[in-house]
Design a protein around this motif. Sequence first.
Motif, mmCIF file in Angstrom:
data_model
loop_
_atom_site.group_PDB
_atom_site.id
_atom_site.type_symbol
_atom_site.label_atom_id
_atom_site.label_comp_id
_atom_site.label_asym_id
_atom_site.label_seq_id
_atom_site.Cartn_x
_atom_site.Cartn_y
_atom_site.Cartn_z
ATOM 1 N N ALA A 205 0.847 -1.255 -0.240
ATOM 2 C CA ALA A 205 -0.004 -0.064 0.134
ATOM 3 C C ALA A 205 1.009 1.252 0.081
ATOM 4 O O ALA A 205 0.611 2.092 -0.832
ATOM 5 C CB ALA A 205 -1.030 -0.008 1.185
ATOM 6 N N ALA A 206 2.033 1.208 0.751
ATOM 7 C CA ALA A 206 2.892 2.319 0.857
ATOM 8 C C ALA A 206 3.624 2.472 -0.599
ATOM 9 O O ALA A 206 3.622 3.733 -0.929
ATOM 10 C CB ALA A 206 4.090 2.122 1.850
ATOM 11 N N GLU A 207 3.774 1.641 -1.205
ATOM 12 C CA GLU A 207 4.460 1.629 -2.411
ATOM 13 C C GLU A 207 3.383 2.259 -3.628
ATOM 14 O O GLU A 207 3.915 2.948 -4.505
ATOM 15 C CB GLU A 207 5.313 0.160 -3.013
ATOM 16 N N GLU A 208 2.165 1.733 -3.299
ATOM 17 C CA GLU A 208 1.346 2.283 -4.566
ATOM 18 C C GLU A 208 1.091 4.000 -3.957
ATOM 19 O O GLU A 208 0.863 4.446 -5.075
ATOM 20 C CB GLU A 208 -0.198 1.583 -4.157
ATOM 21 N N LEU A 209 0.813 4.244 -2.859
ATOM 22 C CA LEU A 209 0.915 5.502 -2.353
ATOM 23 C C LEU A 209 2.187 6.362 -3.117
ATOM 24 O O LEU A 209 1.902 7.511 -3.596
ATOM 25 C CB LEU A 209 0.994 5.974 -0.625
ATOM 26 N N TRP A 210 3.182 5.803 -2.838
ATOM 27 C CA TRP A 210 4.444 6.545 -3.309
ATOM 28 C C TRP A 210 4.436 6.707 -4.918
ATOM 29 O O TRP A 210 4.813 7.817 -5.469
ATOM 30 C CB TRP A 210 5.517 5.568 -3.086
ATOM 31 N N ARG A 211 3.763 5.543 -5.681
ATOM 32 C CA ARG A 211 3.757 5.815 -7.129
ATOM 33 C C ARG A 211 2.547 7.070 -7.434
ATOM 34 O O ARG A 211 3.020 7.665 -8.206
ATOM 35 C CB ARG A 211 3.196 4.517 -7.872
ATOM 36 N N VAL A 212 1.569 7.203 -6.568
ATOM 37 C CA VAL A 212 0.637 8.021 -6.776
ATOM 38 C C VAL A 212 1.181 9.495 -6.715
ATOM 39 O O VAL A 212 1.148 10.296 -7.501
ATOM 40 C CB VAL A 212 -0.336 7.903 -5.917
ATOM 41 N N ILE A 213 2.282 9.421 -5.461
ATOM 42 C CA ILE A 213 2.898 10.829 -5.233
ATOM 43 C C ILE A 213 4.008 11.157 -6.409
ATOM 44 O O ILE A 213 3.852 12.337 -6.851
ATOM 45 C CB ILE A 213 3.724 10.752 -3.911
ATOM 46 N N CYS A 214 4.560 10.215 -6.870
ATOM 47 C CA CYS A 214 5.663 10.291 -7.935
ATOM 48 C C CYS A 214 4.959 10.923 -9.108
ATOM 49 O O CYS A 214 5.532 11.680 -9.972
ATOM 50 C CB CYS A 214 6.054 8.962 -8.324
ATOM 51 N N GLN A 215 3.660 10.313 -9.706
ATOM 52 C CA GLN A 215 2.963 11.004 -10.601
ATOM 53 C C GLN A 215 2.480 12.431 -10.475
ATOM 54 O O GLN A 215 2.664 13.156 -11.440
ATOM 55 C CB GLN A 215 1.618 10.046 -10.802
ATOM 56 N N GLU A 216 2.308 12.651 -9.349
ATOM 57 C CA GLU A 216 1.731 14.075 -9.083
ATOM 58 C C GLU A 216 3.023 15.130 -9.009
ATOM 59 O O GLU A 216 2.920 16.262 -9.321
ATOM 60 C CB GLU A 216 1.001 14.103 -7.675
ATOM 61 N N TYR A 217 4.100 14.393 -8.514
ATOM 62 C CA TYR A 217 5.134 15.622 -8.602
ATOM 63 C C TYR A 217 5.967 15.324 -9.449
ATOM 64 O O TYR A 217 7.226 16.017 -9.725
ATOM 65 C CB TYR A 217 5.903 15.454 -7.171
ATOM 66 N N GLY A 218 6.060 14.289 -10.654
ATOM 67 C CA GLY A 218 6.896 14.323 -11.869
ATOM 68 C C GLY A 218 8.167 13.796 -11.431
ATOM 69 O O GLY A 218 9.094 14.065 -11.782
ATOM 70 N N VAL A 219 8.166 12.918 -10.343
ATOM 71 C CA VAL A 219 9.390 12.124 -9.807
ATOM 72 C C VAL A 219 9.350 10.837 -10.428
ATOM 73 O O VAL A 219 8.107 9.836 -10.593
ATOM 74 C CB VAL A 219 9.072 12.101 -8.468
#
Length: 225
Positions: A205-219
């Motif tokens: 779940a934490a990795e899924e959240l990380w991927r969501v964040i990366c998408q939002e921040y262009g990371v």
Amino acid sequence: MAEKKDKTSWFRRASQGVTSRFSKPQAHPRRRLVVLSGPTAVGKGTVEAALTKAHPQVWVSVSATTRAPRPGEVDGKTYYFLTEEQFEQMRRNNEFLETAIVHNMAHYGTPLQPVLDHLQEGVPTILEIDLQGARRVRERAAELGLDVLFVFLAPPSFDDLITRLAERGTENPEQRMKRLATARVELAAEKEFDVVITNTHVDEAAEELWRVICQEYGVDPETGK
Ligand code: 5GP
């Protein structure tokens, strides 16, 4: 007591100028505030901890609360533990992005200025708050010029929530009943959210959240850059 007075005045100093800054919208497609919410005991705190351990570049807002600290909780790190008077003073000074009374027991609130500062700096920024708080952020987003992504952390099942709450052991039976009653209502709110992550395994779940964040921040999720 003196220390807590200082803390409140720190918030007061830090929030000066908020109104003028936010008369200009701050929205930026790569600086979207991520709000993580979900029913009680779904494991928001655990997922958040796994996320920041694996990806320390994410900043999670430190809330203020009037509830008593639990063993191991650190003032200024886990929460800012405030008296009712201190909390009320901050509210009167408009220092909160949102506040809520959670489980009819204590006040919780997100100090606004640190959130604005981190977004301004382009730091991936998360709030881990209850559903009332998430709704309040939605109501205030336009006024504050905030672009917000709402993420709902869902349990695999209601039985799973009951088990988690019992295993956590931080509430007495009466508090547990209250929290489960709240959770039943909160589960129905899933449809109000932009993204739903099911917390079957904390690290996943934490990795899924990380991927969501990366998408939002262009990371790049692999390199974090
Ligand atoms: P706990 O007391 O177990 O740490 O948290 C109880 C609930 O309060 C959790 O659902 C948590 O997400 C929520 N919460 C923590 N900080 C805040 C906050 O600043 N605002 C709101 N609205 N809820 C919060």
